[in-house]
Write a protein that holds these residues in place. Sequence first.
Motif, PDB file in Angstrom:
ATOM      1  N   LEU A  28      -8.893  -4.861 -38.539  1.00 35.78           N
ATOM      2  CA  LEU A  28      -8.088  -3.979 -37.929  1.00 35.78           C
ATOM      3  C   LEU A  28      -7.499  -4.084 -36.333  1.00 35.78           C
ATOM      4  O   LEU A  28      -7.243  -3.187 -36.294  1.00 35.78           O
ATOM      5  N   LEU A  29      -7.407  -5.365 -36.158  1.00 36.23           N
ATOM      6  CA  LEU A  29      -7.387  -5.202 -34.713  1.00 36.23           C
ATOM      7  C   LEU A  29      -6.241  -6.047 -34.792  1.00 36.23           C
ATOM      8  O   LEU A  29      -5.284  -5.283 -33.943  1.00 36.23           O
ATOM      9  N   ALA A  30      -5.329  -6.760 -35.203  1.00 36.38           N
ATOM     10  CA  ALA A  30      -4.394  -6.756 -35.446  1.00 36.38           C
ATOM     11  C   ALA A  30      -2.673  -5.987 -35.962  1.00 36.38           C
ATOM     12  O   ALA A  30      -2.173  -5.527 -35.548  1.00 36.38           O
ATOM     13  N   SER A  31      -4.269  -4.680 -36.625  1.00 34.33           N
ATOM     14  CA  SER A  31      -3.310  -3.191 -37.174  1.00 34.33           C
ATOM     15  C   SER A  31      -2.900  -2.261 -36.011  1.00 34.33           C
ATOM     16  O   SER A  31      -2.084  -1.497 -35.882  1.00 34.33           O
ATOM     17  N   ASN A  32      -3.645  -2.581 -34.528  1.00 35.88           N
ATOM     18  CA  ASN A  32      -4.153  -2.243 -33.503  1.00 35.88           C
ATOM     19  C   ASN A  32      -2.198  -1.223 -33.312  1.00 35.88           C
ATOM     20  O   ASN A  32      -2.343   0.013 -32.701  1.00 35.88           O
ATOM     21  N   THR A 154      -1.266  -2.498 -43.244  1.00 34.67           N
ATOM     22  CA  THR A 154      -2.361  -1.275 -42.789  1.00 34.67           C
ATOM     23  C   THR A 154      -3.130  -0.884 -42.956  1.00 34.67           C
ATOM     24  O   THR A 154      -4.127  -0.799 -44.089  1.00 34.67           O
ATOM     25  N   ILE A 155      -3.872   1.048 -42.716  1.00 28.88           N
ATOM     26  CA  ILE A 155      -4.815   1.009 -42.813  1.00 28.88           C
ATOM     27  C   ILE A 155      -5.001   2.244 -42.081  1.00 28.88           C
ATOM     28  O   ILE A 155      -4.377   3.111 -41.510  1.00 28.88           O
ATOM     29  N   ALA A 156      -6.266   3.448 -43.142  1.00 25.72           N
ATOM     30  CA  ALA A 156      -6.243   4.929 -42.970  1.00 25.72           C
ATOM     31  C   ALA A 156      -7.698   4.948 -43.007  1.00 25.72           C
ATOM     32  O   ALA A 156      -8.259   4.409 -43.656  1.00 25.72           O
ATOM     33  N   TYR A 157      -7.897   5.916 -42.308  1.00 20.17           N
ATOM     34  CA  TYR A 157      -9.395   6.879 -42.444  1.00 20.17           C
ATOM     35  C   TYR A 157      -9.346   7.047 -43.249  1.00 20.17           C
ATOM     36  O   TYR A 157      -8.212   8.164 -43.935  1.00 20.17           O
ATOM     37  N   ASP A 158     -11.186   6.611 -44.648  1.00 19.91           N
ATOM     38  CA  ASP A 158     -10.587   7.545 -46.200  1.00 19.91           C
ATOM     39  C   ASP A 158     -11.908   8.312 -45.679  1.00 19.91           C
ATOM     40  O   ASP A 158     -12.485   7.849 -47.128  1.00 19.91           O
ATOM     41  N   GLY A 159     -12.262   9.290 -44.909  1.00 19.04           N
ATOM     42  CA  GLY A 159     -13.727   9.091 -44.539  1.00 19.04           C
ATOM     43  C   GLY A 159     -14.778   9.090 -44.105  1.00 19.04           C
ATOM     44  O   GLY A 159     -15.254   7.750 -43.782  1.00 19.04           O
ATOM     45  N   ASP A 160     -15.695   9.610 -44.513  1.00 16.38           N
ATOM     46  CA  ASP A 160     -17.436   9.017 -44.205  1.00 16.38           C
ATOM     47  C   ASP A 160     -17.976   8.952 -46.000  1.00 16.38           C
ATOM     48  O   ASP A 160     -18.153   9.127 -46.365  1.00 16.38           O
ATOM     49  N   GLU A 161     -18.404   7.469 -44.863  1.00 12.88           N
ATOM     50  CA  GLU A 161     -20.208   7.365 -46.164  1.00 12.88           C
ATOM     51  C   GLU A 161     -20.963   6.852 -45.402  1.00 12.88           C
ATOM     52  O   GLU A 161     -21.182   5.640 -44.482  1.00 12.88           O
ATOM     53  N   LYS A 162     -21.878   6.620 -45.838  1.00 17.86           N
ATOM     54  CA  LYS A 162     -23.683   6.496 -45.621  1.00 17.86           C
ATOM     55  C   LYS A 162     -24.002   4.669 -46.121  1.00 17.86           C
ATOM     56  O   LYS A 162     -23.966   4.927 -46.937  1.00 17.86           O
ATOM     57  N   ILE A 163     -24.297   3.831 -45.361  1.00 18.17           N
ATOM     58  CA  ILE A 163     -24.533   2.773 -46.251  1.00 18.17           C
ATOM     59  C   ILE A 163     -25.819   2.080 -44.766  1.00 18.17           C
ATOM     60  O   ILE A 163     -26.166   2.325 -44.261  1.00 18.17           O
ATOM     61  N   ASN A 175      -3.267  -4.624 -47.489  1.00 21.45           N
ATOM     62  CA  ASN A 175      -2.670  -5.979 -46.479  1.00 21.45           C
ATOM     63  C   ASN A 175      -1.468  -6.719 -48.075  1.00 21.45           C
ATOM     64  O   ASN A 175      -1.694  -6.447 -48.821  1.00 21.45           O
ATOM     65  N   PRO A 176       0.020  -6.572 -47.417  1.00 22.27           N
ATOM     66  CA  PRO A 176       1.154  -6.832 -48.529  1.00 22.27           C
ATOM     67  C   PRO A 176       0.603  -8.314 -49.897  1.00 22.27           C
ATOM     68  O   PRO A 176       0.512  -7.960 -50.316  1.00 22.27           O
TER      69      PRO A 176
END
Length: 252
Positions: A28-32, A154-163, A175-176
């Motif tokens: 999350l943070l290194a991908s900023n 790489t990081i991508a938004y993939d929709g919403d979900e309730k937890i 992560n490669p």
Amino acid sequence: MKTSAFLTLLTGATLALGTAQAQVQTALLASNHAARQMPVLKTQEILDKHIQALGGTEKLNALKTVIVRQTTSAQGQDIPQTLYIVQGKAVRSEMNAMGIEIIVAAREDSGWQVNPAAYGNKQPVAMEPKQAKAACAQADVFGAIISAQAKGHTIAYDGDEKIDGDLCYRLAITNPRAGTYTAFVSQKSNMVVKLVTKSTEAYYSDYRNVDGYQFPHTVEVIASGTKVSLIDRRFEVNKPIDDALFAMPVAN
């Protein structure tokens, strides 16, 4: 379950938790930096809100050490544990399980442990480099935000979900070296509440402010069918930690 088998399982689950937590924070943070190049604005907005919720870039850059005292609960056993963390550099875990002391200390390139459950004695044993690196993942408390360098994730938004009733952003992180896993960030708190990898599910809750930083005071991880809970967590920030704690002692 026999004592030795239980302690080995407990140690493994604890290390898995540290690796899982560091994976999501690192991604999350290194991908900023990399995320700024992404066409999906929503992903960048989520990253920015998450970083700000953790304490903000300036505050995170000032983090040097964290001492965590907690109870590790598994299979009806409550075990006191202390973690000494030098941010991004070293970690030492101490726990006393059923009268047996287990110590794991690691830097990114080396580590050692005293684990009678695994080795049948109280002598320090050097770790393999890969094992030491995995253990040292716990030293990256908030991920690679301090270096602010992209690490090929790489990081991508993939929709919403309730937890558990909490509406979350679902983020697909690749992560490669470790493959793809999923993080869930609360839309209310902007904190990570769940992480799913190939081998673990980790849940983070009860975030509280400690000297301007946000830490989860309850963590649960499920690994290899075993549930381990971290409770009664207390944090000390930027206290001196003796470097000698991470040096491998001479065998008796």
